[in-house]
Design a protein around this motif. Structure first.
Motif, short mmCIF file in Angstrom:
data_model
loop_
_atom_site.label_atom_id
_atom_site.label_comp_id
_atom_site.label_asym_id
_atom_site.label_seq_id
_atom_site.Cartn_x
_atom_site.Cartn_y
_atom_site.Cartn_z
N THR A 22 0.83 -1.21 0.00
CA THR A 22 0.00 0.00 0.00
C THR A 22 0.86 1.25 0.00
N ILE A 23 1.91 1.25 0.85
CA ILE A 23 2.78 2.43 0.93
C ILE A 23 3.53 2.61 -0.37
N CYS A 24 4.01 1.51 -0.96
CA CYS A 24 4.72 1.61 -2.24
C CYS A 24 3.82 2.19 -3.33
N LYS A 25 2.58 1.80 -3.32
CA LYS A 25 1.66 2.22 -4.38
C LYS A 25 1.20 3.66 -4.22
N HIS A 26 0.89 4.05 -2.99
CA HIS A 26 0.28 5.35 -2.77
C HIS A 26 1.21 6.40 -2.15
N GLU A 27 2.32 5.98 -1.55
CA GLU A 27 3.19 6.93 -0.87
C GLU A 27 4.66 6.66 -1.20
N PRO A 28 5.05 6.73 -2.46
CA PRO A 28 6.45 6.46 -2.82
C PRO A 28 7.43 7.40 -2.15
N GLU A 29 6.99 8.62 -1.86
CA GLU A 29 7.89 9.56 -1.19
C GLU A 29 8.20 9.11 0.24
N VAL A 30 7.26 8.40 0.88
CA VAL A 30 7.51 7.84 2.20
C VAL A 30 8.55 6.72 2.11
N VAL A 31 8.45 5.89 1.07
CA VAL A 31 9.42 4.80 0.88
C VAL A 31 10.82 5.37 0.71
N ALA A 32 10.93 6.50 -0.01
CA ALA A 32 12.23 7.13 -0.18
C ALA A 32 12.82 7.54 1.17
N GLU A 33 11.96 8.04 2.07
CA GLU A 33 12.43 8.43 3.40
C GLU A 33 12.77 7.20 4.24
N VAL A 34 12.02 6.12 4.04
CA VAL A 34 12.33 4.86 4.74
C VAL A 34 13.73 4.39 4.36
N ALA A 35 14.04 4.44 3.06
CA ALA A 35 15.36 4.03 2.59
C ALA A 35 16.44 4.94 3.16
N ARG A 36 16.16 6.24 3.21
CA ARG A 36 17.12 7.18 3.78
C ARG A 36 17.31 6.92 5.27
N GLY A 37 16.23 6.55 5.94
CA GLY A 37 16.32 6.22 7.35
C GLY A 37 17.22 5.02 7.60
N ALA A 38 17.17 4.03 6.69
CA ALA A 38 18.04 2.86 6.82
C ALA A 38 19.51 3.25 6.67
N ARG A 39 19.79 4.17 5.74
CA ARG A 39 21.18 4.62 5.56
C ARG A 39 21.66 5.40 6.77
N VAL A 40 20.81 6.28 7.29
CA VAL A 40 21.15 7.05 8.48
C VAL A 40 21.41 6.11 9.66
N ALA A 41 20.58 5.07 9.78
CA ALA A 41 20.72 4.12 10.88
C ALA A 41 22.05 3.38 10.81
N LEU A 42 22.43 2.98 9.60
CA LEU A 42 23.70 2.27 9.44
C LEU A 42 24.88 3.14 9.86
N LEU A 43 24.88 4.40 9.44
CA LEU A 43 25.97 5.30 9.80
C LEU A 43 26.03 5.54 11.30
N GLU A 44 24.87 5.68 11.94
CA GLU A 44 24.84 5.89 13.38
C GLU A 44 25.31 4.63 14.11
N CYS A 45 24.87 3.47 13.63
CA CYS A 45 25.31 2.21 14.24
C CYS A 45 26.82 2.07 14.13
N GLN A 46 27.38 2.40 12.97
CA GLN A 46 28.82 2.29 12.78
C GLN A 46 29.57 3.27 13.69
#
Length: 341
Positions: free
Chosen positions: A51-75
């Motif tokens: 549902t999010i992929c279909k109707h809120e692609p801009e949210v998915v982009a932020e989800v992906a960015r959140g994963a990158r931010v999380a990795l850098l903070e974890c490191q």
């Protein structure tokens, strides 16, 4: 490039179950995680993810960015540990139940909450707005809610919808229960520590009235909190009825929602081992005068370390000249670097 590949691998591992990871290895993992990559194959998505992929692609982009931010903070948080939030293995699923990899998931969940909430406050997500809490009746008129509060409820909800969607369909096994628990702990590391910020209003800088709003804690603070919780993570087993996770030791208190849990001990990460995803600590910089975490004795696993004298240049003896000019000399410095053998 290497970091981007790692982000993609960790993100896919956290989003999707281990039995379909092999498909991504077969076709080659993407170098950059973006909304198109994540949503490309709908067969790999479940429930709210579709549902999010279909109707809120801009949210998915932020989800992906959140994963990158999380990795850098974890490191950053684990930069002095043998396991520094990196892996060299395609077999990450083999150690997903260990303390280290299982405890990475709350960083991702927290990162998604943080970045999505931040995007909401900045106005880049059209479907959400600032948070406007109801006026606090106990304020006695000294302050009132206003400004643009961080809508953490929205970020929390999107993180839960996307990160937990597929796992909730398989919530009967221990691995899934642990991941769902740790995902929630990561989200609460942001949501439960919202703070109040205020701005004064009045003539000549007086503070006759304050406007206040809710703001997320700094991301670094969230990372520190998660690392501290990681250090006290609780080893758990599944209850006899299969409904709950319980501490392995009978004298240990049940984990709270903000505690991190795991089921299998982690490898020591001293040597490179693709089977368990360990890069080893050979070549890592260490602190020769430290006996604690990051010290050469611990980080190098007793193998010893080498010393290298590095020369570098930096600005020094800076002077301020009237008006508006700073002049510095260039000084040569040396630095001793200790590297694990």
């Amino acid at each position: 490039m290497r970091t981007q590949r790692l982000v993609a691998r960790l993100y896919l591992l956290l989003m999707f179950p281990a039995d379909i990871i092999g498909l991504w290895w077969a076709v080659g993992s993407p170098l950059i995680v973006d909304s198109n990559t994540i949503c490309k194959n709908t067969k790999l998505l479940a429930g709210r993810q579709k549902t999010i992929c279909k109707h809120e692609p801009e949210v998915v982009a932020e989800v992906a960015r959140g994963a990158r931010v999380a990795l850098l903070e974890c490191q950053y948080q684990f930069r002095n540990r043998r396991w520094n939030c990196t892996s060299a293995s395609r077999s990450l699923s083999r150690i997903l139940k260990t303390k280290n990899l299982r405890s990475f998931t709350p960083f991702t969940a927290a990162g998604v909450v943080y970045v999505v909430t931040q995007a909401c406050s900045m106005g880049t997500l059209p479907q959400c707005t600032c948070e406007h809490p109801a006026r606090d009746k106990s304020s006695d008129g000294e302050w009132e809610w206003g400004g643009c509060g961080d809508n953490v409820e929205y970020g929390y909800r999107k993180s839960r919808d996307f990160m937990d969607a597929r796992k909730r369909k398989r919530k009967g096994d221990l691995t899934t229960k642990i991941q769902l628990h740790n995902n929630e702990a990561g989200r609460l590391a942001v949501k439960s520590f919202m703070r109040q910020e205020c701005k004064c209003h009045g003539l000549s800088g007086s503070c006759t009235l304050k406007t206040c709003w809710k703001k997320m804690p700094p991301l670094r603070e969230v990372g520190i909190r998660l690392k501290e919780t990681f250090d006290g993570a609780i080893r758990v087993i599944i209850s006899n009825d299969g409904k709950y996770i319980i501490p392995e030791g009978i004298t240990i208190k049940p984990p709270s929602k903000q505690d991190l849990v795991y089921s299998d001990p982690s490898p020591d990460f001293c040597k490179k081992n693709r089977a368990v995803g360990s890069l080893g600590t050979k070549g890592r910089e260490c602190e020769s005068n430290s006996l604690g975490v990051g010290g050469c004795d611990l980080l190098c696993c007793g193998r010893g370390y080498s010393k290298t004298l590095l020369a570098f240049r930096e600005n020094c003896k800076c002077r301020f000249l009237w008006c508006c000019e700073v002049i510095c000399d260039t000084c040569e410095r040396t630095k001793v670097v200790h590297t694990c053998l």
